[in-house]
Design an enzyme around this catalytic site. Structure first.
Site, PDB file in Angstrom:
ATOM      1  N   GLU A  40     -63.375   1.217 -70.587  1.00  0.00           N
ATOM      2  CA  GLU A  40     -63.194   2.311 -69.813  1.00  0.00           C
ATOM      3  C   GLU A  40     -61.884   2.340 -68.606  1.00  0.00           C
ATOM      4  OE1 GLU A  40     -65.697   3.841 -65.903  1.00  0.00           O
ATOM      5  OE2 GLU A  40     -66.635   2.471 -67.224  1.00  0.00           O
ATOM      6  N   ARG A  44     -58.178   5.784 -61.875  1.00  0.00           N
ATOM      7  CA  ARG A  44     -57.984   5.464 -60.302  1.00  0.00           C
ATOM      8  C   ARG A  44     -56.511   5.227 -60.219  1.00  0.00           C
ATOM      9  NH1 ARG A  44     -62.509   1.355 -58.710  1.00  0.00           N
ATOM     10  NH2 ARG A  44     -64.375   2.599 -59.383  1.00  0.00           N
ATOM     11  N   THR A  68     -64.049   7.312 -63.892  1.00  0.00           N
ATOM     12  CA  THR A  68     -63.628   7.813 -62.618  1.00  0.00           C
ATOM     13  C   THR A  68     -63.287   9.344 -62.875  1.00  0.00           C
ATOM     14  OG1 THR A  68     -63.262   5.680 -61.890  1.00  0.00           O
ATOM     15  CG2 THR A  68     -62.878   7.516 -60.211  1.00  0.00           C
ATOM     16  N   LYS A 128     -74.407   6.598 -65.241  1.00  0.00           N
ATOM     17  CA  LYS A 128     -73.962   5.147 -64.540  1.00  0.00           C
ATOM     18  C   LYS A 128     -74.439   4.991 -63.219  1.00  0.00           C
ATOM     19  CE  LYS A 128     -69.308   4.597 -64.307  1.00  0.00           C
ATOM     20  NZ  LYS A 128     -69.192   3.271 -64.807  1.00  0.00           N
TER      21      LYS A 128
END
Length: 214
Positions: A40, A44, A68, A128
Protein backbone atom coordinates in the site's frame (compact mmCIF):
# COMPACT_ATOMS: atom_id res chain seq x y z
CA UNK A 1 -10.07 -13.97 -6.57
CA UNK A 2 -11.18 -10.40 -5.89
CA UNK A 3 -8.69 -7.81 -4.71
CA UNK A 4 -9.61 -7.73 -1.03
CA UNK A 5 -9.79 -11.52 -0.89
CA UNK A 6 -6.26 -11.57 -2.28
CA UNK A 7 -5.13 -9.11 0.39
CA UNK A 8 -6.75 -11.39 2.93
CA UNK A 9 -4.78 -14.32 1.61
CA UNK A 10 -1.55 -12.50 2.48
CA UNK A 11 -2.79 -11.41 5.90
CA UNK A 12 -0.49 -8.40 6.12
CA UNK A 13 -0.02 -5.36 3.88
CA UNK A 14 3.17 -3.27 4.02
CA UNK A 15 2.18 0.40 4.37
CA UNK A 16 4.70 2.45 2.43
CA UNK A 17 5.91 6.06 2.58
CA UNK A 18 8.35 6.53 -0.30
CA UNK A 19 10.25 9.72 -1.06
CA UNK A 20 11.95 8.69 -4.31
CA UNK A 21 10.10 6.82 -7.04
CA UNK A 22 13.43 5.32 -8.13
CA UNK A 23 13.22 3.17 -5.01
CA UNK A 24 9.87 1.65 -6.02
CA UNK A 25 11.16 -1.29 -8.03
CA UNK A 26 13.91 -2.40 -5.62
CA UNK A 27 11.36 -2.09 -2.82
CA UNK A 28 8.88 -4.27 -4.70
CA UNK A 29 11.63 -6.81 -5.36
CA UNK A 30 12.63 -6.86 -1.69
CA UNK A 31 9.04 -7.46 -0.56
CA UNK A 32 8.58 -10.19 -3.16
CA UNK A 33 11.87 -11.81 -2.11
CA UNK A 34 10.43 -11.97 1.38
CA UNK A 35 7.32 -13.73 0.09
CA UNK A 36 5.06 -10.68 0.35
CA UNK A 37 4.21 -9.33 -3.14
CA UNK A 38 1.82 -6.67 -1.87
CA UNK A 39 2.11 -3.00 -0.93
CA UNK A 40 0.00 0.00 0.00
CA UNK A 41 1.91 3.02 -1.28
CA UNK A 42 0.49 6.03 0.52
CA UNK A 43 -0.19 9.46 -0.93
CA UNK A 44 1.77 11.02 1.92
CA UNK A 45 4.67 11.93 -0.36
CA UNK A 46 4.92 13.54 -3.82
CA UNK A 47 6.60 10.38 -5.16
CA UNK A 48 3.60 8.13 -4.48
CA UNK A 49 1.91 8.30 -7.88
CA UNK A 50 5.10 7.65 -9.84
CA UNK A 51 6.06 4.85 -7.47
CA UNK A 52 2.70 3.15 -7.95
CA UNK A 53 2.97 3.57 -11.73
CA UNK A 54 6.45 2.03 -11.83
CA UNK A 55 5.43 -1.02 -9.83
CA UNK A 56 2.14 -1.50 -11.69
CA UNK A 57 3.85 -1.32 -15.08
CA UNK A 58 7.04 -3.24 -14.37
CA UNK A 59 6.10 -5.64 -11.57
CA UNK A 60 2.63 -6.82 -12.64
CA UNK A 61 2.61 -9.67 -10.13
CA UNK A 62 2.79 -7.15 -7.29
CA UNK A 63 -0.56 -6.35 -5.68
CA UNK A 64 0.00 -2.62 -5.42
CA UNK A 65 -2.55 -0.21 -4.03
CA UNK A 66 -2.79 3.42 -2.99
CA UNK A 67 -3.14 4.51 0.62
CA UNK A 68 -4.09 7.79 2.29
CA UNK A 69 -6.42 8.58 -0.62
CA UNK A 70 -8.04 11.80 0.60
CA UNK A 71 -9.55 13.43 -2.50
CA UNK A 72 -11.40 12.43 -5.67
CA UNK A 73 -8.38 13.69 -7.63
CA UNK A 74 -6.16 11.23 -5.78
CA UNK A 75 -8.60 8.44 -6.65
CA UNK A 76 -8.13 9.35 -10.31
CA UNK A 77 -4.35 9.57 -9.92
CA UNK A 78 -4.23 6.17 -8.22
CA UNK A 79 -6.39 4.53 -10.86
CA UNK A 80 -4.44 6.08 -13.74
CA UNK A 81 -1.16 4.95 -12.16
CA UNK A 82 -2.40 1.36 -12.06
CA UNK A 83 -3.30 0.92 -8.40
CA UNK A 84 -5.49 -2.12 -7.89
CA UNK A 85 -7.15 -0.85 -4.70
CA UNK A 86 -7.31 2.22 -2.50
CA UNK A 87 -7.54 2.88 1.22
CA UNK A 88 -8.10 5.95 3.36
CA UNK A 89 -7.81 6.82 7.04
CA UNK A 90 -11.34 8.24 7.11
CA UNK A 91 -14.74 7.93 5.50
CA UNK A 92 -15.20 10.66 2.89
CA UNK A 93 -18.36 10.28 0.84
CA UNK A 94 -16.98 12.09 -2.20
CA UNK A 95 -13.84 9.96 -2.25
CA UNK A 96 -15.78 6.74 -1.85
CA UNK A 97 -18.21 7.75 -4.59
CA UNK A 98 -15.38 8.59 -6.99
CA UNK A 99 -13.70 5.26 -6.27
CA UNK A 100 -16.94 3.48 -7.12
CA UNK A 101 -17.26 5.46 -10.36
CA UNK A 102 -13.67 4.68 -11.26
CA UNK A 103 -14.03 0.98 -10.48
CA UNK A 104 -11.32 1.12 -7.82
CA UNK A 105 -11.89 -1.30 -4.92
CA UNK A 106 -11.83 1.01 -1.92
CA UNK A 107 -11.63 0.62 1.86
CA UNK A 108 -12.45 3.80 3.82
CA UNK A 109 -11.30 4.31 7.38
CA UNK A 110 -13.63 3.73 10.34
CA UNK A 111 -13.36 3.94 14.10
CA UNK A 112 -16.98 3.80 15.29
CA UNK A 113 -20.12 1.69 14.73
CA UNK A 114 -21.77 4.64 12.95
CA UNK A 115 -18.92 4.79 10.46
CA UNK A 116 -19.12 1.05 9.89
CA UNK A 117 -22.81 1.47 9.09
CA UNK A 118 -22.07 4.30 6.67
CA UNK A 119 -19.51 2.07 4.94
CA UNK A 120 -22.04 -0.76 4.72
CA UNK A 121 -24.64 1.62 3.29
CA UNK A 122 -22.09 2.59 0.63
CA UNK A 123 -21.50 -1.06 -0.26
CA UNK A 124 -17.95 -1.35 1.07
CA UNK A 125 -16.62 -4.89 1.37
CA UNK A 126 -13.68 -3.89 3.56
CA UNK A 127 -12.80 -0.97 5.82
CA UNK A 128 -9.61 0.24 7.45
CA UNK A 129 -9.76 0.33 11.28
CA UNK A 130 -7.61 3.37 12.01
CA UNK A 131 -5.74 4.30 14.15
CA UNK A 132 -5.90 0.72 15.31
CA UNK A 133 -3.98 0.76 18.59
CA UNK A 134 -4.89 4.30 19.65
CA UNK A 135 -8.55 3.47 19.01
CA UNK A 136 -8.48 0.64 21.55
CA UNK A 137 -6.62 -2.22 19.92
CA UNK A 138 -7.99 -5.70 19.19
CA UNK A 139 -10.42 -5.58 22.12
CA UNK A 140 -12.08 -2.45 20.73
CA UNK A 141 -12.34 -3.84 17.21
CA UNK A 142 -13.80 -7.09 18.54
CA UNK A 143 -16.46 -5.12 20.40
CA UNK A 144 -17.51 -2.80 17.58
CA UNK A 145 -17.23 -5.37 14.76
CA UNK A 146 -19.29 -8.03 16.52
CA UNK A 147 -22.76 -6.67 15.64
CA UNK A 148 -21.78 -6.58 11.96
CA UNK A 149 -20.24 -10.05 11.65
CA UNK A 150 -23.25 -11.34 9.72
CA UNK A 151 -22.73 -8.69 7.02
CA UNK A 152 -19.40 -10.15 5.95
CA UNK A 153 -17.59 -6.81 6.07
CA UNK A 154 -13.84 -7.18 6.55
CA UNK A 155 -11.39 -5.04 8.49
CA UNK A 156 -7.83 -3.87 7.83
CA UNK A 157 -6.42 -2.65 11.18
CA UNK A 158 -3.62 -0.14 10.63
CA UNK A 159 -1.78 2.17 12.98
CA UNK A 160 0.50 0.83 15.68
CA UNK A 161 0.26 -2.81 14.58
CA UNK A 162 3.52 -4.73 15.09
CA UNK A 163 4.90 -8.17 14.38
CA UNK A 164 4.30 -9.09 18.03
CA UNK A 165 0.64 -8.00 18.03
CA UNK A 166 -0.20 -9.39 14.61
CA UNK A 167 -1.53 -12.61 16.13
CA UNK A 168 -4.02 -10.73 18.30
CA UNK A 169 -5.51 -8.99 15.28
CA UNK A 170 -5.65 -12.07 13.05
CA UNK A 171 -7.44 -13.95 15.84
CA UNK A 172 -10.49 -11.82 15.02
CA UNK A 173 -12.45 -13.48 12.20
CA UNK A 174 -13.47 -10.15 10.66
CA UNK A 175 -9.83 -9.10 10.14
CA UNK A 176 -8.72 -9.80 6.59
CA UNK A 177 -5.22 -8.32 6.80
CA UNK A 178 -3.35 -5.88 9.00
CA UNK A 179 -1.48 -2.87 7.69
CA UNK A 180 2.15 -2.77 8.77
CA UNK A 181 4.51 0.19 8.58
CA UNK A 182 7.30 -1.73 10.29
CA UNK A 183 7.98 -3.99 7.31
CA UNK A 184 9.41 -1.28 5.07
CA UNK A 185 9.93 1.91 7.03
CA UNK A 186 10.49 5.24 5.34
CA UNK A 187 14.00 5.33 6.75
CA UNK A 188 14.88 1.83 5.53
CA UNK A 189 13.60 2.62 2.04
CA UNK A 190 15.57 5.88 1.88
CA UNK A 191 18.72 4.05 3.04
CA UNK A 192 18.12 1.24 0.52
CA UNK A 193 18.16 -1.46 3.19
CA UNK A 194 16.56 -3.98 0.85
CA UNK A 195 17.73 -7.13 2.64
CA UNK A 196 16.42 -5.83 5.95
CA UNK A 197 13.07 -5.15 4.31
CA UNK A 198 13.04 -8.60 2.74
CA UNK A 199 13.78 -10.14 6.15
CA UNK A 200 10.97 -8.15 7.76
CA UNK A 201 8.62 -9.42 5.06
CA UNK A 202 9.76 -13.01 5.63
CA UNK A 203 9.15 -12.67 9.36
CA UNK A 204 5.65 -11.29 8.76
CA UNK A 205 4.76 -14.04 6.29
CA UNK A 206 6.03 -16.67 8.71
CA UNK A 207 4.06 -15.16 11.59
CA UNK A 208 0.83 -15.09 9.56
CA UNK A 209 1.33 -18.72 8.55
CA UNK A 210 1.93 -19.82 12.14
CA UNK A 211 -1.06 -17.89 13.46
CA UNK A 212 -3.35 -19.37 10.83
CA UNK A 213 -2.03 -22.86 11.42
CA UNK A 214 -3.04 -22.53 15.05
Amino acid sequence: MDTFAELGRHGVVPVIEIDDAAHALPLADALAAGGLPVAEITFRTPAARDAIAAVAAQRPDMLVGAGTVLTPAQVDAAREAGARYGLAPGLNRAVRARAAEAGLPFAPGVMTPSEIEQALEAGCAMVKFFPAMAAGGPAMLKAIAGPYAHTGIGFNPTGGVTLDTLKDWLALPQVRAVGGTWIASRADIAAERWEAIAENARAAVDRVARVRAG
